[in-house]
Structures are given as C-alpha cells and as structure tokens.
Design a protein around this motif. Structure first.
Motif, short mmCIF file in Angstrom:
data_model
loop_
_atom_site.label_atom_id
_atom_site.label_comp_id
_atom_site.label_asym_id
_atom_site.label_seq_id
_atom_site.Cartn_x
_atom_site.Cartn_y
_atom_site.Cartn_z
N ASP A 3 0.84 -1.20 0.00
CA ASP A 3 0.00 0.00 0.00
C ASP A 3 0.87 1.25 0.00
N GLU A 4 0.49 2.18 -0.83
CA GLU A 4 1.23 3.45 -0.88
C GLU A 4 0.83 4.30 0.32
N PRO A 5 1.78 5.03 0.88
CA PRO A 5 1.44 5.88 2.03
C PRO A 5 0.47 6.99 1.62
N ALA A 6 -0.44 7.31 2.51
CA ALA A 6 -1.41 8.37 2.23
C ALA A 6 -0.71 9.72 2.16
N LEU A 7 -1.10 10.50 1.17
CA LEU A 7 -0.53 11.84 1.05
C LEU A 7 -1.19 12.77 2.06
N PRO A 8 -0.44 13.69 2.66
CA PRO A 8 -1.04 14.62 3.62
C PRO A 8 -1.98 15.60 2.93
N ALA A 9 -3.05 15.95 3.61
CA ALA A 9 -3.99 16.96 3.10
C ALA A 9 -3.73 18.27 3.82
N ARG A 10 -3.71 19.34 3.05
CA ARG A 10 -3.47 20.67 3.63
C ARG A 10 -4.71 21.53 3.44
N ILE A 11 -5.11 22.22 4.49
CA ILE A 11 -6.26 23.13 4.45
C ILE A 11 -5.74 24.54 4.60
N VAL A 12 -6.04 25.39 3.65
CA VAL A 12 -5.56 26.77 3.65
C VAL A 12 -6.70 27.70 4.07
N LEU A 13 -6.47 28.49 5.09
CA LEU A 13 -7.46 29.45 5.57
C LEU A 13 -7.03 30.86 5.17
N ARG A 14 -8.00 31.67 4.74
CA ARG A 14 -7.68 33.05 4.33
C ARG A 14 -8.39 34.01 5.28
N PRO A 15 -7.66 34.84 6.01
CA PRO A 15 -8.31 35.79 6.92
C PRO A 15 -9.19 36.78 6.15
N ILE A 16 -10.36 37.07 6.69
CA ILE A 16 -11.25 38.10 6.12
C ILE A 16 -11.80 38.95 7.26
N ALA A 17 -12.30 40.12 6.90
CA ALA A 17 -12.93 40.98 7.89
C ALA A 17 -14.31 40.44 8.25
N ASN A 18 -14.77 40.75 9.44
CA ASN A 18 -16.10 40.34 9.89
C ASN A 18 -17.15 41.00 9.00
N PRO A 19 -18.00 40.22 8.31
CA PRO A 19 -18.98 40.82 7.41
C PRO A 19 -20.26 41.29 8.10
N LEU A 20 -20.44 40.93 9.36
CA LEU A 20 -21.71 41.25 10.03
C LEU A 20 -21.98 42.74 10.19
N PRO A 21 -20.97 43.61 10.50
CA PRO A 21 -21.29 45.03 10.59
C PRO A 21 -21.94 45.58 9.31
N LEU A 22 -21.43 45.17 8.15
CA LEU A 22 -22.01 45.62 6.89
C LEU A 22 -23.45 45.15 6.76
N GLY A 23 -23.70 43.88 7.04
CA GLY A 23 -25.04 43.34 6.88
C GLY A 23 -26.06 43.96 7.82
N VAL A 24 -25.69 44.16 9.08
CA VAL A 24 -26.67 44.70 10.03
C VAL A 24 -26.89 46.20 9.83
N LEU A 25 -25.92 46.90 9.27
CA LEU A 25 -26.17 48.31 8.93
C LEU A 25 -27.16 48.43 7.77
N GLY A 26 -27.06 47.49 6.82
CA GLY A 26 -28.07 47.44 5.78
C GLY A 26 -29.45 47.18 6.36
N LEU A 27 -29.51 46.30 7.35
CA LEU A 27 -30.78 46.04 8.04
C LEU A 27 -31.30 47.29 8.73
N ALA A 28 -30.40 48.04 9.38
CA ALA A 28 -30.81 49.26 10.08
C ALA A 28 -31.46 50.26 9.14
N LEU A 29 -30.90 50.41 7.94
CA LEU A 29 -31.48 51.36 6.98
C LEU A 29 -32.88 50.93 6.57
N ALA A 30 -33.03 49.68 6.17
CA ALA A 30 -34.33 49.21 5.67
C ALA A 30 -35.40 49.27 6.75
N THR A 31 -35.07 48.77 7.95
CA THR A 31 -36.09 48.73 8.99
C THR A 31 -36.48 50.14 9.45
#
Length: 223
Positions: A3-31
């Motif tokens: 059996d061939e050895p299993a190759l390692p899996a790599r998971i790459v994470l990309r930092p992003i800004a919190n999107p919730l302030p944008l979304g809830v400000l849109g909510l504030a305008l509409a409501t």
C-alpha cells in the motif's frame, strides 16, 4: 504490491474581515425607512424611496455579508444575512408595484414565514454571541408583527411594527459598532455577549480555532 502511504492533506485558511457590521447596517437602513412609514413620519408616497433604498442598498450589502459569512465558516451569519436579503428584496419589489400605503395579505404571509425562518439562525447564535442573536431574534419579531399588519390592516399592528422596527435599528447599529471595534482592536471593546465557542473565537489558541476543521463543510466529504 504494498500500500502506498497516504498523502497529507493541507487546508488553507484566508483571513477576512467580519462581514456582520455591513449586513446589520443594511438592516438598520431598511427597517428604519419602513418604520418611518408605519409610524406616519413619512407620507405613503415615500414608500417607493424605502423600497429603492432596500433594493439597491440593503439587499446587495446583505448578500455580500452572507457570502463572506459562509466563507468565514459561520453558517449563522451566512444564513441570517441571506434570509434578510431575500426578504427585503421581496418587500421592496412588492412595495414598488403596489399602491402607496396598501396592505397585502400575500406579503403578510411572506413576513410571517420569514419571521419563523429567522429563528433558525437565531437559535444557535444564542449559544455563542448574544448581541448578534438578539438582532436576529428581534428581526424575527419585527417580521412577524409586520406580517400581522399586512394581514389585518390594523393600525395597532402597524404602530407596533414601527416601534419594533426602530428598536431593531438601534440594536443593529450597536451590533455593527461593537463588532467593528472588535475586528479592529482584536478584543472586545463594547459588549457582544460572547460565551462558550463565541468567547473562544476571540481568546482561544490557534489550535483551538482549527481543531474541528475536519468536521466542517467543505472539508468533510458530505455537507
């Protein structure tokens, strides 16, 4: 053949800004715009302005917040923002195509269903972040009460919807401010009500943040 050895899996994470302030400000305008109509601060003819603002400001920013919420591995934020975007888009189109000040039983039904749907992301949100959870829960109440007005045409329901709408706007602005400060300072400045996993998200080690990646959608084999 060995059996061939299993190759390692790599998971790459990309930092992003919190999107919730944008979304809830849109909510504030509409409501706020719709609350002003419901409390008769604006004439019914201004309903078109509220609809255009919701359609061209609130809906796009909430769609952006939804996409980045899912990219941030936050199903609550992604689902909540997507539900909001779809609901406000529906409300805006119906407002634009209806006589000023008219009620609509079909729209009332949409509001009630949307209110129930908002409880789905709101319920798990209470386990980690009280303020975003309160925004989602208050939105559910706002939609349900507005649905009551659309279904009955009652002035009492209309006034209640306006009051709840303004309370929601104030809560949404606070949530946006608190989350924006948190993202900028990398610590809690204004209380967000983080606990359990929500608190660990700000203070936990790198290992604590990534130890469950194997079980997350996009990594596990099935969603």
């Amino acid at each position: 053949m060995a059996d061939e050895p299993a190759l390692p899996a790599r998971i790459v994470l990309r930092p992003i800004a919190n999107p919730l302030p944008l979304g809830v400000l849109g909510l504030a305008l509409a409501t706020t715009m719709y609350a002003a109509l419901q409390l008769a601060w604006l004439d019914p003819e201004h309903g078109q302005v509220a609809a255009v603002a919701a359609l061209f400001f609130t809906v796009p920013v909430q769609l952006i917040a939804s996409v980045f919420g899912f990219l941030a591995r936050d199903a609550v934020a992604g689902t909540g923002m997507a539900l909001l975007a779809g609901t406000w888009a529906t409300v805006a189109v119906i407002t634009l195509t209806s006589p000023p000040g008219a009620t609509n039983a079909g729209l009332g039904t949409v509001f009630v269903i949307a209110g129930v749907a908002m409880l789905v992301p709101a319920a798990p949100a209470w386990a980690g972040r009280a303020v975003p959870a309160a925004v989602l829960t208050t939105t559910a109440i706002r939609f349900a009460v507005t649905g009551g007005y659309e279904l009955t045409g009652s002035g009492a329901w209309e006034a209640a919807a306006g009051v709840v709408g303004l309370a929601l706007a104030a809560l949404a602005v606070y949530a946006a401010l608190a989350l924006a400060f948190e993202d900028m300072k990398y610590r809690t400045v204004l209380p967000v009500g983080r606990r359990h996993a929500g608190a660990a998200a700000m203070s936990g080690s790198e290992h604590a943040q990534t130890e469950t990646l194997t079980y997350e959608a996009g990594v596990r084999r099935q969603v």
